[in-house]
Design a protein around this motif. Structure first.
Motif, mmCIF file in Angstrom:
data_model
loop_
_atom_site.group_PDB
_atom_site.id
_atom_site.type_symbol
_atom_site.label_atom_id
_atom_site.label_comp_id
_atom_site.label_asym_id
_atom_site.label_seq_id
_atom_site.Cartn_x
_atom_site.Cartn_y
_atom_site.Cartn_z
ATOM 1 N N ALA A 42 -43.731 27.784 -7.543
ATOM 2 C CA ALA A 42 -42.657 28.512 -8.200
ATOM 3 C C ALA A 42 -41.724 28.992 -7.099
ATOM 4 C CB ALA A 42 -43.203 29.685 -9.011
ATOM 5 N N LEU A 43 -40.433 29.126 -7.417
ATOM 6 C CA LEU A 43 -39.434 29.356 -6.388
ATOM 7 C C LEU A 43 -38.584 30.591 -6.655
ATOM 8 C CD1 LEU A 43 -38.063 25.706 -6.039
ATOM 9 C CD2 LEU A 43 -40.049 26.717 -4.911
ATOM 10 N N LEU A 44 -38.172 31.227 -5.553
ATOM 11 C CA LEU A 44 -37.190 32.311 -5.564
ATOM 12 C C LEU A 44 -36.127 31.992 -4.523
ATOM 13 C CD1 LEU A 44 -39.108 35.740 -5.636
ATOM 14 C CD2 LEU A 44 -37.589 34.838 -7.391
ATOM 15 N N SER A 45 -34.864 32.084 -4.889
ATOM 16 C CA SER A 45 -33.800 31.896 -3.917
ATOM 17 C C SER A 45 -33.661 33.151 -3.063
ATOM 18 C CB SER A 45 -32.476 31.609 -4.630
ATOM 19 O OG SER A 45 -31.425 31.496 -3.694
ATOM 20 N N LEU A 46 -33.492 32.955 -1.756
ATOM 21 C CA LEU A 46 -33.262 34.071 -0.836
ATOM 22 C C LEU A 46 -31.838 34.053 -0.292
ATOM 23 C CD1 LEU A 46 -36.612 33.930 1.184
ATOM 24 C CD2 LEU A 46 -36.078 35.318 -0.839
ATOM 25 N N ALA A 47 -31.164 32.926 -0.409
ATOM 26 C CA ALA A 47 -29.783 32.743 0.021
ATOM 27 C C ALA A 47 -29.430 31.291 -0.258
ATOM 28 C CB ALA A 47 -29.612 33.052 1.516
ATOM 29 N N ASP A 48 -28.184 30.931 -0.043
ATOM 30 C CA ASP A 48 -27.797 29.535 -0.172
ATOM 31 C C ASP A 48 -28.492 28.738 0.925
ATOM 32 O OD1 ASP A 48 -26.529 27.198 -0.891
ATOM 33 O OD2 ASP A 48 -24.715 27.636 0.253
ATOM 34 N N GLY A 49 -29.377 27.814 0.543
ATOM 35 C CA GLY A 49 -30.106 27.012 1.514
ATOM 36 C C GLY A 49 -31.397 27.622 2.004
ATOM 37 N N LEU A 50 -31.837 28.725 1.396
ATOM 38 C CA LEU A 50 -33.074 29.394 1.818
ATOM 39 C C LEU A 50 -33.823 29.886 0.587
ATOM 40 C CD1 LEU A 50 -34.852 30.601 4.109
ATOM 41 C CD2 LEU A 50 -33.402 32.639 4.011
ATOM 42 N N TYR A 51 -35.145 29.666 0.567
ATOM 43 C CA TYR A 51 -35.916 30.087 -0.607
ATOM 44 C C TYR A 51 -37.356 30.402 -0.224
ATOM 45 C CZ TYR A 51 -37.776 25.253 -0.854
ATOM 46 O OH TYR A 51 -38.384 24.049 -0.583
ATOM 47 N N LEU A 52 -38.037 31.049 -1.169
ATOM 48 C CA LEU A 52 -39.472 31.310 -1.069
ATOM 49 C C LEU A 52 -40.181 30.385 -2.036
ATOM 50 C CD1 LEU A 52 -41.990 33.012 -0.233
ATOM 51 C CD2 LEU A 52 -41.440 34.507 -2.171
ATOM 52 N N ALA A 53 -41.154 29.628 -1.529
ATOM 53 C CA ALA A 53 -42.003 28.782 -2.366
ATOM 54 C C ALA A 53 -43.362 29.453 -2.503
ATOM 55 C CB ALA A 53 -42.145 27.397 -1.754
ATOM 56 N N ILE A 54 -43.749 29.747 -3.732
ATOM 57 C CA ILE A 54 -45.080 30.288 -4.019
ATOM 58 C C ILE A 54 -45.943 29.099 -4.432
ATOM 59 C CG2 ILE A 54 -46.412 31.927 -5.378
ATOM 60 C CD1 ILE A 54 -43.780 33.431 -5.916
ATOM 61 N N ASP A 55 -46.923 28.758 -3.604
ATOM 62 C CA ASP A 55 -47.746 27.568 -3.828
ATOM 63 C C ASP A 55 -49.141 27.953 -4.314
ATOM 64 O OD1 ASP A 55 -45.795 25.722 -2.882
ATOM 65 O OD2 ASP A 55 -46.285 26.303 -0.827
ATOM 66 N N ALA A 56 -49.708 27.093 -5.150
ATOM 67 C CA ALA A 56 -51.047 27.342 -5.691
ATOM 68 C C ALA A 56 -51.612 26.026 -6.222
ATOM 69 C CB ALA A 56 -50.980 28.391 -6.796
ATOM 70 N N PRO A 57 -52.902 25.990 -6.538
ATOM 71 C CA PRO A 57 -53.489 24.774 -7.093
ATOM 72 C C PRO A 57 -52.819 24.367 -8.399
ATOM 73 C CG PRO A 57 -55.201 26.284 -6.376
ATOM 74 C CD PRO A 57 -53.921 27.040 -6.298
ATOM 75 N N ASP A 58 -52.702 23.073 -8.601
ATOM 76 C CA ASP A 58 -52.127 22.514 -9.824
ATOM 77 C C ASP A 58 -53.257 22.087 -10.740
ATOM 78 O OD1 ASP A 58 -50.808 21.156 -11.800
ATOM 79 O OD2 ASP A 58 -49.723 19.798 -10.468
ATOM 80 N N PRO A 59 -53.406 22.723 -11.914
ATOM 81 C CA PRO A 59 -54.517 22.372 -12.805
ATOM 82 C C PRO A 59 -54.420 20.966 -13.382
ATOM 83 C CG PRO A 59 -53.008 23.906 -13.867
ATOM 84 C CD PRO A 59 -52.580 23.823 -12.442
ATOM 85 N N ASP A 60 -53.248 20.332 -13.265
ATOM 86 C CA ASP A 60 -53.083 18.976 -13.785
ATOM 87 C C ASP A 60 -53.364 17.905 -12.742
ATOM 88 O OD1 ASP A 60 -52.357 19.914 -16.305
ATOM 89 O OD2 ASP A 60 -50.232 20.075 -15.756
#
Length: 207
Positions: A42-60
């Motif tokens: 899941a993602l959050l933008s921190l600025a144009d060209g910069l973001y936070l990626a929240i990573d976790a196991p994919d149940p699929d």
């Protein structure tokens, strides 16, 4: 060369998204899955060209690779920071000048809309720099994830702490990175974000 994103992992994506929303007042949007890696984000933008990626196991996906590691970790962890370049071959040469053998590999992620994002990155065997060595990547598709990720957060502070700070600074300079490096007993990425509830720190080690 510029800062591209932070990868912050958790055993459960839903729980991590809830926690970051409580801290920031902004809810991260589903980004998609990483085929063959056992993860989604899941993602959050921190600025144009910069973001936070929240990573976790994919149940699929089968619980393999990074997905298996994240499922087993005891809590939240700031895994790495990623920098982007327009010339990954030049970046590879810089790393090799510092004695770091790097291999160019391909990465991809399919968004929930079905769009495939593709990039290349430099795979480096574990080094004495550990988490302080950024993952160097080059986007091969035009759409940057920060453009569509929810806004409302920004990067307040980013400092790399490491016992080998005097070796890391010239490496960053050669890569063209303007990132503060301070002396510390153990490697740590110190990231402070600002959201609608004010500033908050991302835990660097599993808690």
């Amino acid at each position: 060369m510029k800062l591209d994103h932070f990868a912050w992992s958790a055993p459960s994506l839903d729980d991590a998204v809830d926690v970051v929303e409580a801290w920031s007042g902004v809810r991260a949007a589903p980004g998609g899955s990483h085929p063959g890696m056992g993860t989604r984000n899941a993602l959050l933008s921190l600025a144009d060209g910069l973001y936070l990626a929240i990573d976790a196991p994919d149940p699929d996906q089968p619980l393999i690779g990074n997905g298996a590691r994240m499922a087993a970790q005891p809590g939240y962890h700031l895994d790495l920071f990623v920098v982007s370049t327009d010339d990954i071959h030049a970046a590879k040469a810089v790393l090799e000048n510092f004695g770091l053998s790097a291999e160019i590999r391909a990465g991809s992620r399919r968004t929930l809309r079905g769009e495939m994002l593709e990039w290349r990155y430099l795979a480096v065997e574990p080094t004495r720099f550990g988490i302080a060595l950024p993952l160097v990547s080059q986007w091969d598709t035009p759409n940057h994830p920060s453009a569509e990720a929810p806004k409302g957060c920004s990067l307040e502070r980013f400092v790399v702490a490491h016992p080998l700070c005097d070796e890391i600074r010239p490496l960053y300079e050669a890569l063209g990175l303007d990132i503060p490096v301070v002396l510390a007993e153990r490697p740590e990425l110190r990231v402070t974000l600002r959201g609608r509830h004010g500033a908050f720190d991302l835990p660097s080690h599993a808690v």
